[in-house]
Scaffold this motif. Structure first.
Motif, short mmCIF file in Angstrom:
data_model
loop_
_atom_site.label_atom_id
_atom_site.label_comp_id
_atom_site.label_asym_id
_atom_site.label_seq_id
_atom_site.Cartn_x
_atom_site.Cartn_y
_atom_site.Cartn_z
N ALA A 74 0.68 -1.74 -0.24
CA ALA A 74 -0.09 -0.18 -0.26
C ALA A 74 0.61 1.20 -0.02
O ALA A 74 0.27 2.10 -0.75
N ARG A 75 1.88 1.51 -0.02
CA ARG A 75 2.73 2.44 0.08
C ARG A 75 3.57 2.70 -0.73
O ARG A 75 4.05 3.31 -1.10
N ASP A 76 3.48 1.22 -1.49
CA ASP A 76 3.86 2.11 -3.03
C ASP A 76 3.18 2.49 -3.87
O ASP A 76 3.53 2.87 -4.74
N LEU A 77 1.80 3.17 -3.79
CA LEU A 77 0.81 3.46 -4.40
C LEU A 77 0.81 4.70 -4.71
O LEU A 77 1.65 5.72 -3.45
N ASP A 78 0.78 5.44 -5.65
CA ASP A 78 1.27 6.82 -6.31
C ASP A 78 -0.89 8.09 -5.75
O ASP A 78 -0.17 8.89 -5.99
N GLY A 79 -1.76 6.46 -5.97
CA GLY A 79 -2.63 7.75 -5.72
C GLY A 79 -3.44 6.59 -5.01
O GLY A 79 -3.11 5.56 -4.58
N ILE A 80 -4.92 7.58 -4.43
CA ILE A 80 -5.83 6.26 -4.60
C ILE A 80 -7.52 7.05 -4.99
O ILE A 80 -7.65 8.01 -4.39
N LEU A 110 -5.80 11.68 -3.34
CA LEU A 110 -6.87 11.06 -2.96
C LEU A 110 -7.51 11.81 -4.14
O LEU A 110 -7.79 13.01 -4.59
N TYR A 111 -8.29 10.58 -5.21
CA TYR A 111 -8.82 11.38 -6.35
C TYR A 111 -10.41 10.95 -5.76
O TYR A 111 -10.42 9.27 -6.30
N GLY A 112 -11.39 11.19 -6.19
CA GLY A 112 -13.05 11.42 -6.10
C GLY A 112 -13.71 11.17 -7.49
O GLY A 112 -13.02 12.40 -7.72
N VAL A 113 -13.69 10.00 -7.93
CA VAL A 113 -13.84 10.32 -9.58
C VAL A 113 -15.39 9.55 -9.79
O VAL A 113 -16.02 9.07 -8.79
N ARG A 324 -1.57 12.74 -15.44
CA ARG A 324 -2.25 14.40 -16.17
C ARG A 324 -2.40 15.41 -15.21
O ARG A 324 -2.37 16.78 -15.20
N ASN A 325 -2.11 15.14 -14.61
CA ASN A 325 -1.27 16.44 -13.06
C ASN A 325 -3.31 17.30 -12.44
O ASN A 325 -2.82 18.11 -12.44
N ARG A 326 -3.82 15.73 -12.42
CA ARG A 326 -5.25 16.68 -12.29
C ARG A 326 -5.33 16.77 -10.63
O ARG A 326 -4.13 16.37 -10.15
N LEU A 327 -5.87 18.47 -10.26
CA LEU A 327 -5.34 18.27 -8.41
C LEU A 327 -6.73 17.05 -8.06
O LEU A 327 -7.47 16.96 -8.25
N HIS A 345 -14.21 14.08 -11.88
CA HIS A 345 -13.68 14.13 -10.71
C HIS A 345 -14.16 15.36 -9.97
O HIS A 345 -14.35 16.73 -10.47
N VAL A 346 -13.76 15.65 -8.63
CA VAL A 346 -14.42 16.15 -7.94
C VAL A 346 -13.25 16.53 -7.26
O VAL A 346 -12.50 15.59 -6.46
N PRO A 347 -12.39 17.36 -7.71
CA PRO A 347 -10.43 17.87 -6.90
C PRO A 347 -11.24 18.61 -5.69
O PRO A 347 -12.34 19.80 -5.94
N GLY A 348 -10.08 18.55 -4.94
CA GLY A 348 -10.63 19.53 -3.39
C GLY A 348 -11.17 20.96 -3.71
O GLY A 348 -10.95 21.65 -4.67
N ALA A 349 -11.51 21.54 -2.23
CA ALA A 349 -12.57 22.38 -2.71
C ALA A 349 -11.55 23.64 -2.54
O ALA A 349 -11.30 24.64 -2.59
N ALA A 350 -10.92 22.80 -1.57
CA ALA A 350 -9.43 24.25 -1.85
C ALA A 350 -8.64 24.47 -2.89
O ALA A 350 -8.01 25.75 -2.83
N HIS A 351 -8.49 23.44 -3.29
CA HIS A 351 -8.20 24.14 -4.52
C HIS A 351 -8.98 24.62 -6.19
O HIS A 351 -8.55 25.31 -7.48
#
Length: 378
Positions: A74-80, A110-113, A324-327, A345-351
């Motif tokens: 799990a620590r090898d992951l680049d994202g969830i 984290l990427y909510g898609v 693609r470097n999406r937020l 996808h749903v980028p963070g509210a802060a972004h």
């Protein structure tokens, strides 16, 4: 498969399948699924509360199984990545909550898609990078949509959708009328192979010259089939189940493929991608292939296992977001049962202040940071 391609874990819980996939770039490493369909079968359809409980029980074991199958930590992951909508609210919430916990514990983005965009992106695992734009016909128990995607991570445009029953929903309802059990798609597909698709002239919805060219309607067809069956039974005659299955199925796939090919021609797109659970239907695949070849359109359909709901499709879209470097999303991410397909996808509210959904569900999560990461994930 290059080692520098993004390694992403995807979680899918929009309905009754707990799916967890692991993808590196466009290469599938693991696709673990825990299904609760047998539990729902006795009720003739999916029961949301039962689905949510099943996701809760299956989540951690399915994630562990996927990581083991992929041969990664799990620590090898680049994202969830996780399906944040659309779908059943309670079921989605289980997946989103799990994804947030793992992302926080591991310190990963984290990427909510979007569930529908994921169904399109999964084809990358089968046939390589998606053409841009991609024309997609998505057909499932909850959706029948024609979508044009110039960029699967940021630009998905709905051309048409069902105005009533989705195609998969119609299959389930007709199977119920014929006493064939749940889910209806596979059994109707099987019986239709032994029937005559021209035996009964069932209606083709929304195919008139003044009808919306890309919208779908299967409610009238469903009613027509049900009444035909009822009339046979009322007259004391035997219902020719195989002919009914074949004629009903032909009416559905005729409309789906006709409208999809027309959309490709109108938009000047020389290929068609078909996804969603009904894309596993053998007659839909065959008729689509036949009509696409005649029109000079290249057909892309993932193998049946990747057409139904799965975690691999979510991981595939997540990997594309990373590439693609999406937020990323943030810990304010929540489930959105009606997330529009125009939001892949749903980028963070802060972004991003332009995404209403990111704000509509925002909450104060400061208390999360009081939890020790070591306790959350050992």
């Amino acid at each position: 498969m290059a080692a520098d391609e993004p390694l992403v874990l995807g979680i899918e819980t929009s309905c009754d399948e707990t799916g967890v996939g692991v993808v590196r770039g466009t290469t599938l490493l693991a696709d673990a699924v825990a299904s609760s369909v047998d539990t729902h079968a006795r009720f003739g359809g999916v029961v949301p509360e039962i689905a949510s409980r099943a996701h809760l029980e299956a989540m951690v074991p399915t994630i562990e199984r996927a990581l083991k199958e992929a041969g990664v930590s799990a620590r090898d992951l680049d994202g969830i990545a996780v399906t944040s909508g659309p779908g059943l609210a309670g079921a989605l919430l289980v997946g989103v909550s799990a994804a947030k916990a793992y992302a926080y514990a591991l310190g990963k983005p984290l990427y909510g898609v979007n569930h529908l965009a994921s169904h399109i992106c999964v084809d990358q695992l089968e046939h390589g990078p998606l053409p841009e734009p991609t024309m997609a016909l998505l057909v499932s128990g909850g959706h029948s949509s024609l979508l044009l995607a110039p960029d699967i991570t940021s630009d998905v445009r709905p051309l048409g959708a069902t105005i009533d029953d989705a195609a998969g929903e119609a299959f389930d309802k007709i199977a119920r009328v014929l006493d064939l059990g749940f889910p209806g798609g596979p059994v109707i597909d099987r019986l239709a192979k032994e029937g005559d698709p021209a035996a009964i002239a069932f209606p083709r919805g929304l195919t008139g010259p003044r009808d919306a060219p890309y919208d779908f309607s299967f409610s009238g067809l469903k009613t027509s089939v049900a009444r035909w069956i009822e009339a046979k039974r009322a007259a004391g005659e035997e219902v020719p189940v195989r002919d009914v299955a074949a004629s009903f199925q032909e009416a559905v796939v005729d409309v789906l493929t006709r409208k999809a090919v027309r959309a490709c021609k109108d938009e000047g797109v020389d290929h068609l991608m078909i996804g969603g659970g009904v894309a596993a239907n053998s007659r839909l695949r065959a008729l689509a292939q036949e009509r696409c070849e005649r029109a000079g359109i290249r057909l892309r359909v993932p193998r049946p296992k990747l057409c139904t709901d799965n975690g691999a499709m979510v991981a595939a879209l997540g990997a594309e977001m990373v590439a693609r470097n999406r937020l990323p999303s943030d810990l304010e991410l929540s489930a959105d049962s009606s997330l529009p397909v125009t939001e892949p996808h749903v980028p963070g509210a802060a972004h991003s202040h332009s995404h209403a959904h990111a704000h509509a569900h925002s909450h104060d999560h400061d208390h999360v940071h009081e939890i020790s990461k070591d306790n959350l994930y050992s």
